[in-house]
Design a protein around this motif. Structure first.
Motif, short mmCIF file in Angstrom:
data_model
loop_
_atom_site.label_atom_id
_atom_site.label_comp_id
_atom_site.label_asym_id
_atom_site.label_seq_id
_atom_site.Cartn_x
_atom_site.Cartn_y
_atom_site.Cartn_z
N PRO A 106 0.87 -1.16 0.07
CA PRO A 106 0.19 -0.02 0.00
C PRO A 106 0.87 1.34 -0.16
O PRO A 106 2.02 1.28 0.54
N ARG A 107 0.27 2.27 -0.54
CA ARG A 107 0.98 3.73 -0.61
C ARG A 107 0.17 4.48 0.01
O ARG A 107 -1.15 4.45 0.22
N LEU A 108 0.59 5.68 1.07
CA LEU A 108 0.07 6.50 1.61
C LEU A 108 0.26 7.81 0.96
O LEU A 108 1.22 8.38 0.75
N VAL A 109 -1.15 8.48 0.75
CA VAL A 109 -0.97 9.83 0.18
C VAL A 109 -1.37 10.97 1.04
O VAL A 109 -2.83 10.65 1.51
N PHE A 110 -0.85 12.13 1.41
CA PHE A 110 -1.51 12.96 2.37
C PHE A 110 -2.66 13.61 1.76
O PHE A 110 -2.58 13.90 0.67
N GLY A 117 -4.37 7.85 10.21
CA GLY A 117 -3.95 9.22 10.97
C GLY A 117 -2.98 9.07 11.49
O GLY A 117 -2.75 8.21 12.64
N LEU A 118 -1.98 10.16 11.62
CA LEU A 118 -0.77 10.23 12.34
C LEU A 118 -0.88 11.37 13.22
O LEU A 118 -1.00 12.73 12.77
N ALA A 119 -0.92 11.23 14.43
CA ALA A 119 -1.30 12.53 15.31
C ALA A 119 -0.24 12.63 16.18
O ALA A 119 0.71 12.22 16.56
N ARG A 120 -0.25 14.19 16.86
CA ARG A 120 0.56 14.59 17.88
C ARG A 120 -0.06 15.80 18.45
O ARG A 120 -1.10 16.19 18.10
N GLY A 121 0.34 15.94 19.48
CA GLY A 121 -0.10 17.27 20.52
C GLY A 121 1.02 18.46 20.00
O GLY A 121 2.07 18.33 19.72
N GLU A 122 0.32 19.60 19.76
CA GLU A 122 1.04 20.75 19.40
C GLU A 122 0.54 21.99 19.86
O GLU A 122 -0.74 22.30 19.41
N ASN A 123 0.92 22.89 20.70
CA ASN A 123 0.55 23.95 21.17
C ASN A 123 -0.81 23.96 21.63
O ASN A 123 -1.92 24.81 21.59
N GLY A 124 -1.18 22.73 22.57
CA GLY A 124 -2.56 22.56 23.09
C GLY A 124 -3.40 21.92 22.10
O GLY A 124 -4.71 21.85 22.66
N GLN A 125 -3.08 21.83 20.80
CA GLN A 125 -4.21 21.17 19.91
C GLN A 125 -3.76 19.69 19.60
O GLN A 125 -2.57 19.35 19.83
N VAL A 126 -4.89 18.99 19.23
CA VAL A 126 -4.34 17.60 18.71
C VAL A 126 -4.14 17.81 17.20
O VAL A 126 -5.20 18.18 16.55
N CYS A 127 -3.04 17.41 16.44
CA CYS A 127 -3.02 17.60 15.39
C CYS A 127 -3.01 16.39 14.55
O CYS A 127 -1.87 15.50 14.80
N ILE A 128 -3.71 15.97 13.54
CA ILE A 128 -3.71 14.70 12.98
C ILE A 128 -3.66 14.83 11.48
O ILE A 128 -4.35 15.62 10.74
N ARG A 129 -2.74 14.29 10.84
CA ARG A 129 -2.34 14.04 9.44
C ARG A 129 -3.16 13.07 8.82
O ARG A 129 -2.66 11.78 9.33
N PHE A 130 -3.91 13.20 7.95
CA PHE A 130 -4.61 12.02 7.24
C PHE A 130 -3.86 11.56 5.88
O PHE A 130 -4.08 12.77 4.99
N PHE A 131 -3.94 10.23 5.92
CA PHE A 131 -3.36 9.82 4.55
C PHE A 131 -4.39 8.79 3.91
O PHE A 131 -4.64 7.91 4.63
N GLU A 132 -4.74 8.86 2.64
CA GLU A 132 -5.40 8.11 1.94
C GLU A 132 -4.62 6.72 1.73
O GLU A 132 -3.48 6.81 1.09
N VAL A 133 -4.96 5.57 1.86
CA VAL A 133 -4.42 4.29 1.73
C VAL A 133 -4.49 4.00 0.06
O VAL A 133 -5.64 3.91 -0.13
N LEU A 134 -3.59 3.94 -0.61
CA LEU A 134 -3.71 3.48 -1.85
C LEU A 134 -3.36 2.10 -2.48
O LEU A 134 -2.41 1.69 -1.72
#
Length: 154
Positions: A7-11, A137-154
């Motif tokens: 599989p490939r992940l595309v942001f 989703g790859l998540a992290r905490g940053e400046n009091g927010q939850v930041c999640i980068r979503f990647f489509e699986v191809l």
């Protein structure tokens, strides 16, 4: 039988989710249930932009050193479409890293495991691709927010 491709992940986009203080719900045998209200946020990326609507939340259950996440909230696309997201996943870290994060320190995603499996629902034609694809989703905490980068699986 033919070999399947890896599989490939595309942001697709990143959600920067604003949250309120986490509430203690209860303690069961060997687990703790917490609720974190979602109060807003932003969505930006090559495939989706808009905002995170207030009103959802994340129910988290901690057993030992692993926390199971179960978040449900809404996104408002810049074109006015409403997108439902049910985002489940896991957080785990060493006790030392967990303590640093709890103290408010922003640490790189490589120092802990914070991954999600989102499912999207919408009937908006421009955003049906969200409801018809698999994402991680790859998540992290940053400046009091939850930041999640979503990647489509191809």
């Amino acid at each position: 039988m033919p070999e399947l491709p890896d599989p490939r992940l595309v942001f697709a986009f990143e959600a920067r989710v604003d949250v309120a203080e986490t509430l203690h719900v209860g303690r069961g045998p060997e687990e703790v249930l917490m609720f974190t209200p979602i109060t807003g946020g932003t969505v930006s990326g090559p495939r989706l932009s808009g905002s995170v609507l207030a009103g959802g939340g994340d129910w988290s259950t901690t057993r030992g050193q692993v926390t199971e996440l179960d978040a449900h909230y809404l996104l408002l696309a810049s074109d006015g479409a409403v997108i439902d997201i049910h985002n489940r996943g896991f957080w785990r870290a060493t006790p030392e890293i967990d303590a640093r994060v709890e103290a408010g320190e922003d640490l790189p995603e490589t120092m802990y495991y914070y991954r999600t499996s989102p499912v999207f629902r919408t009937d908006a034609p421009a955003h049906r691709w969200l409801a018809e694809s698999v994402f991680v989703g790859l998540a992290r905490g940053e400046n009091g927010q939850v930041c999640i980068r979503f990647f489509e699986v191809l």
